[in-house]
Design a protein around this motif. Structure first.
Motif, PDB file in Angstrom:
ATOM      1  N   SER A 443       6.291  53.046  63.801  1.00  7.66           N
ATOM      2  CA  SER A 443       6.821  53.833  62.536  1.00  7.66           C
ATOM      3  C   SER A 443       6.319  53.512  61.161  1.00  7.66           C
ATOM      4  N   VAL A 444       5.983  52.013  60.957  1.00  5.11           N
ATOM      5  CA  VAL A 444       5.265  51.649  59.764  1.00  5.11           C
ATOM      6  C   VAL A 444       4.227  50.692  60.195  1.00  5.11           C
ATOM      7  N   ARG A 445       2.892  51.135  59.996  1.00  2.00           N
ATOM      8  CA  ARG A 445       1.951  50.289  60.539  1.00  2.00           C
ATOM      9  C   ARG A 445       1.648  48.973  59.803  1.00  2.00           C
ATOM     10  N   ASN A 446       1.539  49.343  58.453  1.00  2.00           N
ATOM     11  CA  ASN A 446       1.306  48.512  57.286  1.00  2.00           C
ATOM     12  C   ASN A 446       2.359  48.039  56.307  1.00  2.00           C
ATOM     13  N   PRO A 447       3.547  47.399  56.623  1.00  8.81           N
ATOM     14  CA  PRO A 447       4.443  47.167  55.874  1.00  8.81           C
ATOM     15  C   PRO A 447       4.198  46.321  54.694  1.00  8.81           C
ATOM     16  N   ASP A 448       3.075  45.563  54.749  1.00 10.68           N
ATOM     17  CA  ASP A 448       2.704  44.700  53.648  1.00 10.68           C
ATOM     18  C   ASP A 448       2.196  45.853  52.494  1.00 10.68           C
ATOM     19  N   LYS A 449       1.605  46.655  52.999  1.00 14.04           N
ATOM     20  CA  LYS A 449       1.277  47.751  51.669  1.00 14.04           C
ATOM     21  C   LYS A 449       2.317  48.177  50.877  1.00 14.04           C
ATOM     22  N   LEU A 450       3.606  48.580  51.730  1.00 16.44           N
ATOM     23  CA  LEU A 450       4.744  49.024  51.140  1.00 16.44           C
ATOM     24  C   LEU A 450       5.563  48.051  50.246  1.00 16.44           C
ATOM     25  N   VAL A 451       5.739  46.741  50.896  1.00 11.90           N
ATOM     26  CA  VAL A 451       6.392  45.574  50.031  1.00 11.90           C
ATOM     27  C   VAL A 451       5.673  45.192  48.823  1.00 11.90           C
ATOM     28  N   ALA A 452       4.359  45.416  48.727  1.00 10.45           N
ATOM     29  CA  ALA A 452       3.464  44.722  47.777  1.00 10.45           C
ATOM     30  C   ALA A 452       3.888  45.854  46.466  1.00 10.45           C
ATOM     31  N   LYS A 453       4.492  47.052  46.759  1.00  8.62           N
ATOM     32  CA  LYS A 453       4.625  48.113  45.637  1.00  8.62           C
ATOM     33  C   LYS A 453       5.974  47.737  44.938  1.00  8.62           C
ATOM     34  N   PHE A 454       7.008  46.823  45.455  1.00  8.11           N
ATOM     35  CA  PHE A 454       8.151  46.599  44.947  1.00  8.11           C
ATOM     36  C   PHE A 454       7.749  45.777  43.565  1.00  8.11           C
ATOM     37  N   PRO A 455       7.150  44.608  43.368  1.00 11.88           N
ATOM     38  CA  PRO A 455       6.839  44.031  42.255  1.00 11.88           C
ATOM     39  C   PRO A 455       6.227  44.891  41.099  1.00 11.88           C
ATOM     40  N   SER A 456       5.245  45.727  41.444  1.00 12.65           N
ATOM     41  CA  SER A 456       4.468  46.667  40.571  1.00 12.65           C
ATOM     42  C   SER A 456       5.376  47.562  40.130  1.00 12.65           C
ATOM     43  N   GLU A 457       6.244  48.143  40.887  1.00 17.17           N
ATOM     44  CA  GLU A 457       7.166  49.269  40.495  1.00 17.17           C
ATOM     45  C   GLU A 457       8.436  48.701  39.380  1.00 17.17           C
ATOM     46  N   LEU A 458       8.447  47.450  39.661  1.00 17.67           N
ATOM     47  CA  LEU A 458       9.599  46.741  38.709  1.00 17.67           C
ATOM     48  C   LEU A 458       8.678  46.673  37.277  1.00 17.67           C
ATOM     49  N   ALA A 459       7.549  46.324  37.378  1.00 16.91           N
ATOM     50  CA  ALA A 459       6.548  46.051  36.282  1.00 16.91           C
ATOM     51  C   ALA A 459       6.444  47.535  35.481  1.00 16.91           C
ATOM     52  N   HIS A 460       6.267  48.683  36.300  1.00 15.11           N
ATOM     53  CA  HIS A 460       6.219  49.864  35.490  1.00 15.11           C
ATOM     54  C   HIS A 460       7.687  50.229  34.889  1.00 15.11           C
ATOM     55  N   LEU A 461       8.696  50.002  35.529  1.00 14.47           N
ATOM     56  CA  LEU A 461       9.792  50.536  34.975  1.00 14.47           C
ATOM     57  C   LEU A 461      10.412  49.527  33.878  1.00 14.47           C
ATOM     58  N   LYS A 462       9.960  48.213  33.973  1.00 12.64           N
ATOM     59  CA  LYS A 462      10.087  47.378  32.811  1.00 12.64           C
ATOM     60  C   LYS A 462       9.083  47.625  31.601  1.00 12.64           C
ATOM     61  N   ALA A 463       7.998  48.128  31.804  1.00 11.27           N
ATOM     62  CA  ALA A 463       7.276  48.797  30.696  1.00 11.27           C
ATOM     63  C   ALA A 463       7.719  50.158  30.191  1.00 11.27           C
ATOM     64  N   GLU A 464       8.291  50.954  30.891  1.00 13.13           N
ATOM     65  CA  GLU A 464       8.775  52.009  30.639  1.00 13.13           C
ATOM     66  C   GLU A 464      10.018  51.955  29.501  1.00 13.13           C
ATOM     67  N   VAL A 465      10.954  51.037  29.861  1.00 13.18           N
ATOM     68  CA  VAL A 465      12.091  50.909  28.932  1.00 13.18           C
ATOM     69  C   VAL A 465      11.850  49.981  27.914  1.00 13.18           C
ATOM     70  N   GLY A 466      10.749  49.320  27.871  1.00 13.29           N
ATOM     71  CA  GLY A 466      10.235  48.383  26.563  1.00 13.29           C
ATOM     72  C   GLY A 466      10.868  47.201  26.806  1.00 13.29           C
ATOM     73  N   ALA A 467      11.293  46.772  28.069  1.00  9.85           N
ATOM     74  CA  ALA A 467      12.175  45.341  28.030  1.00  9.85           C
ATOM     75  C   ALA A 467      11.259  44.211  27.974  1.00  9.85           C
TER      76      ALA A 467
END
Length: 467
Positions: A443-467
């Motif tokens: 079902s998910v052949r490269n879970p490492d590529k999915l999990v690697a996006k969690f820290p980057s998504e948090l960084a995007h959200l933090k930058a977006e709110v100016g925190a």
């Protein structure tokens, strides 16, 4: 002796070689904090002493004759920690990829139902990204034995607040130590079978009330997202027994900064990050559906349930993850509103509804149904119930020590199901949010590529709110 609740027993009935119903965790430990240094013999002796004091670690399942009732827990008179604790080493050189490969293999192995339903694999030879040698313990406990809260409680009993301190206190289960005869089990099964229809009237009222409540909320647009409305993705089909695992870390303080800036809850933020990560992952694969993914979110009802027995005290709600929204801040706002409605709707449901109806689960019927469902690949033919399961488990805000070794990482991993071959669980631990992903390897052949996006998504959200 203790009878399994219908919900606990259901996890046994739902299990098959491809749909394994155990929950796992990857614990990364610092052996340098162990008094006297690490030795397998010392770790084994410590665990042997501690698990023998807790019935949940020394009880096994016994079936009722003719499956007339749910199984019972009985003490394992031949319990040996060596049946459950295993030592292994990674091939050298060994880093994160080799560790994940071994853990994925272990997650795909069923447990022996003739013994207490837990295992620990002590894995030596792992070096982290900084080259430091770590000890890893891969744990497996059957879902019939624990839910998220009780599982964390049991693991915490094996831990302490200091390397050489005694283990944390635990409200251990009081269990009748008798091993009942077959005639007694048969009689109890007959009585339970005869009495079961008498409970239907008292459950119909709350269930009908739930239907009325849901219809009313749907008219006003405040109902939780309905199942069977999820878009189809590559991880929504029939699964195999092979598993893949991936892990990542996020800074809890960054999540708190977003919370302070937006007023959203930590759970809102975590689900929004998951939605963003899944959006990017599916977009990279040219699989992003136009409508939002739908997640099942387990909810603990341990403080609300009126039932005394049973290991699993859970319910669930459905929520959209905003994968159809590109802007991180807009996704978080939508997530907060969606979760608010879902929680209010869920609170209107009796905490014991799932447990009450699960009492009617039949061993033979469930087992045959699971095998027929998989064999006919029905998960690929009917509308998608939900896309995945996401759990958010609060953990300790301070360091814990497992047999004297400091826990540097604890990555929980839940089961996956036919029709939803992906599970994401996050756990906060000593200022870090640990993300664990487990999936069917088809079902998910490269879970490492999915999990690697969690820290980057948090960084995007933090930058977006100016925190």
């Amino acid at each position: 002796m203790e009878r399994l609740s219908g919900l606990d027993a259901s996890f046994l009935y739902l299990e098959s070689p491809s749909q394994l119903m155990h929950v796992c965790a990857v614990m990364v430990l610092d052996p340098d904090t162990m008094p006297g240094g690490y030795s397998y013999a010392t770790l084994r002796s410590t665990l042997d002493e501690r698990v023998r004091k807790v019935p949940q670690f020394t009880r096994k399942v016994r079936r009722v004759p003719l499956d007339l009732g749910h199984p019972v827990w009985v003490h394992d008179d031949h319990f040996s920690v060596d049946h459950h604790l295993h030592r292994m080493a990674l091939p050298q050189p060994a880093g994160h990829a080799e560790l994940m490969e071994m853990c994925g293999h272990l997650a795909g192995l069923p447990m022996d139902r003739g013994r207490p339903l837990w295992e620990m694999n002590v894995i030596e030879g792992y070096r982290d990204s900084d080259g430091r040698e770590k000890l890893v313990v891969f744990t497996k406990m059957h879902h019939a034995t624990v839910d998220g809260a009780s599982g964390a409680n049991l693991i915490s009993y094996l831990c302490s607040l200091e390397p050489d301190a005694p283990p944390l206190a635990l409200d251990v289960l009081e269990m009748d130590g008798r091993d009942p005869g077959s005639l007694e089990l048969f009689g109890r099964g007959v009585l339970n079978t005869l009495a079961r229809p008498l409970t239907i009237p008292k459950m119909l009222g709350p269930s009908l009330g739930l239907i009325t409540e849901t219809i009313g909320r749907a008219r006003h647009g405040t109902a939780m997202a309905p199942p069977l409305t999820a878009p189809r993705t590559s991880f929504n089909g029939t699964i195999t027994g092979d598993r893949v695992i991936a892990t990542a870390d996020m800074d809890l303080e960054d999540v708190k900064a977003v919370r302070r800036a937006t007023g959203a809850t930590v759970n809102d933020i975590v689900l929004s990050i998951a939605g963003g990560a899944l959006r990017e992952y599916l977009s990279d694969r040219d699989e992003l559906p136009e409508s939002s993914l739908l997640a099942t979110v387990p909810v603990s009802v341990r403080g609300e349930s009126k039932h005394d027995g049973g290991a699993n005290k859970v319910s669930a709600l459905f929520t959209h993850l905003g994968t159809d929204i590109a802007d991180p801040l807009e996704r978080l706002k939508a997530m907060a509103e969606e979760n608010k409605n879902a929680k209010e709707h869920h609170n209107a449901i009796s905490a014991d509804t799932l447990q009450d109806w699960a009492e009617f689960a039949a061993p033979r019927t469930f087992g045959l149904a699971v095998r027929a469902y998989a064999g006919m690949r029905l998960a690929e033919k009917h509308p998608v119930i939900h896309n995945l399961v996401i759990s958010n488990v609060p953990g300790p805000p301070i360091p814990l020590y497992f047999a004297g070794a400091r826990i540097d990482g604890m990555y929980p991993l839940g089961p996956v199901f036919h029709g939803a071959g992906l599970n994401i669980t996050v756990l906060s631990n000593n200022g870090v949010i640990h993300v664990g992903i487990i999936a069917c390897d088809q079902s998910v052949r490269n879970p490492d590529k999915l999990v690697a996006k969690f820290p980057s998504e948090l960084a995007h959200l933090k930058a977006e709110v100016g925190a």
